[in-house]
Write an enzyme that holds these catalytic residues in place. Sequence first.
Site, mmCIF file in Angstrom:
data_model
loop_
_atom_site.group_PDB
_atom_site.id
_atom_site.type_symbol
_atom_site.label_atom_id
_atom_site.label_comp_id
_atom_site.label_asym_id
_atom_site.label_seq_id
_atom_site.Cartn_x
_atom_site.Cartn_y
_atom_site.Cartn_z
ATOM 1 N N GLU A 175 36.975 37.036 0.522
ATOM 2 C CA GLU A 175 36.647 38.182 1.367
ATOM 3 C C GLU A 175 37.758 38.507 2.364
ATOM 4 O O GLU A 175 37.540 39.214 3.344
ATOM 5 C CB GLU A 175 35.340 37.911 2.128
ATOM 6 C CG GLU A 175 35.385 36.755 3.111
ATOM 7 C CD GLU A 175 35.012 35.418 2.486
ATOM 8 O OE1 GLU A 175 34.551 34.534 3.232
ATOM 9 O OE2 GLU A 175 35.183 35.250 1.260
ATOM 10 N N ASP A 201 30.099 41.419 -4.900
ATOM 11 C CA ASP A 201 31.250 42.115 -5.496
ATOM 12 C C ASP A 201 31.248 43.595 -5.120
ATOM 13 O O ASP A 201 32.310 44.193 -4.887
ATOM 14 C CB ASP A 201 31.227 41.968 -7.014
ATOM 15 C CG ASP A 201 31.583 40.556 -7.476
ATOM 16 O OD1 ASP A 201 32.076 39.778 -6.637
ATOM 17 O OD2 ASP A 201 31.365 40.252 -8.662
ATOM 18 N N ASN A 255 26.226 36.861 -0.388
ATOM 19 C CA ASN A 255 26.078 36.357 -1.757
ATOM 20 C C ASN A 255 24.775 35.601 -1.941
ATOM 21 O O ASN A 255 24.085 35.757 -2.956
ATOM 22 C CB ASN A 255 27.256 35.446 -2.112
ATOM 23 C CG ASN A 255 28.500 36.218 -2.499
ATOM 24 O OD1 ASN A 255 28.421 37.337 -3.004
ATOM 25 N ND2 ASN A 255 29.662 35.637 -2.266
ATOM 26 N N ASP A 314 38.731 39.754 7.636
ATOM 27 C CA ASP A 314 37.805 38.873 6.928
ATOM 28 C C ASP A 314 36.377 39.391 7.144
ATOM 29 O O ASP A 314 35.958 39.617 8.285
ATOM 30 C CB ASP A 314 37.930 37.441 7.474
ATOM 31 C CG ASP A 314 37.103 36.442 6.691
ATOM 32 O OD1 ASP A 314 37.672 35.760 5.832
ATOM 33 O OD2 ASP A 314 35.885 36.357 6.943
#
Length: 526
Positions: A305, A279, A270, A262
């Site tokens: 993620e 992305d 973000n 993770d």
Amino acid sequence: MKKYQYKFQMKIERTLEEWKEHNRVSYDELYRFLHSIAGTGSSIGLPQHSVEARERLERLDPNKKIWLYEDIYTYLSDTILLVKKAGVTRSENQELSLILVISEHAEYLAYLKDHLEKYQFMVTGAITLEKGNQLFNDQKPDCVLLDYPYEYEHAPAELDALAQKAFSEIVPVMILSELSNRRIQNQAYKKGVTDYFVKPVHFEELSIRITNRIKLRSIFENSIMYDELTGVFTRRYLRLEGTRQLELYHRYGTVFSLVLMDLDFFKKINDTYGHQTGDDVLRGFADFLTSVKREGDLVIRLGGEEFVLLLPNTNAEQALIMTERFREGFQKVQFPYQHDSFRVTFSAGISEVSKSISKVEELSDQADKALYAAKRTGRNKTLMYDPLEVYEAEQVVTICIVDDDEILRQLVEEQLQKISVSGFRFQILTFESGKAFLDTDWYQPRQKFLVILDRMMPGINGLDVLNQIRTNYPELDIMVVMLTGQSNETEIVQALNAGADDYITKPFQPDELRARIQRLLQRTLL
């Protein structure tokens, strides 16, 4: 992997052709031949070859110093069904479609093999359904041809198991039969058979049908097996390949490990750099893992993620060494942003298959516990699952109350503090506006959330907040209850259409609110 399997089959076939030409083979030559198959098969994805070669080695009579070719063929024909060279020229790098042929008649099986190989198919075969199921699990064929001269209505359990497994993995199954009765054919189609051919078979038509089915399977498989953003495998493939690896482990003892990874603080990426850059990070992480993994290891994106490495023939200690090398390498990767750059880390949990594991989800759950421990103890680290360690028994459920009315927030919070569900611990967060809620780092992966939203709030209203929740976060992790005006059907319909799990109309009695939320949590969490 198919390239190496093809070379392996061709080497075996060349050896057999040489033996056929000379007709006499020494014990030592046959022993070395079987020993080579036993040692190589499992390494290139053909474990059944290894198992059967070992069986034949154990039964090999050391007193029989000379073998005739006919004796060797009889000795091997009912176990390792070898691929003959087709009468066409192929590129070494060309991917060959693997066809599994199942027929209880060895002569007809050989007849099918000879003809299909002329159309550039790689063919393997079995003379029993039990063996066919094993080869299906071990070699993952692209198509199954079943010579079945009986009515499907009374098919044995092995045939149903094969048909169901092939259907779930989108592998076409074609029946070859003398029975032309429409009722019998419909029985087969209802069971998941793709095509039904009445003998005698026209091989050009059969080859075209097989090719078309495999192409359609490839197109469909690519659309559901590969993640559109990163190009790696999806959760569905983990289920299929993980189940296959688990079957190999319980049958042959072939160990494997699962690494759950993770990216750390991904929401901040973000929020700080934008979703497009986020992305780019996901694609970069997938590309990094793909470039450093070994051949045969699988990179899978679970969603968001979270990624998985599925590592065949790897125990937990080996997986730890490998993952730590990846972690140290990835934290050096720089991601550009405008005139600057930034770095990203990840945390990981590792689980190794054991005899108590019957589903791949159980292995994933173990890795998830180790990953959560790594996150909780500082992030940017790798931990192995330890069955003797006591992991946090209670799962945390976060309840977010979003309402601009301070009194109502306090009332709802007071009632929800009385809620109790066995196995879960609740923490309550309150927010005075939709903007205040969205601006915080409220979401954490692998946790459960209940968001109670007031429909009418200044600025960003509850419906807008709901839309952002459903757009940006995993739906299964987040329950949303909307507080709406009394008897306002339009608001209720809008909330449900936008993805609310429930709604409560104002005014409400405090104990009724608590009971309603308690039932929702019990129904959803247990």
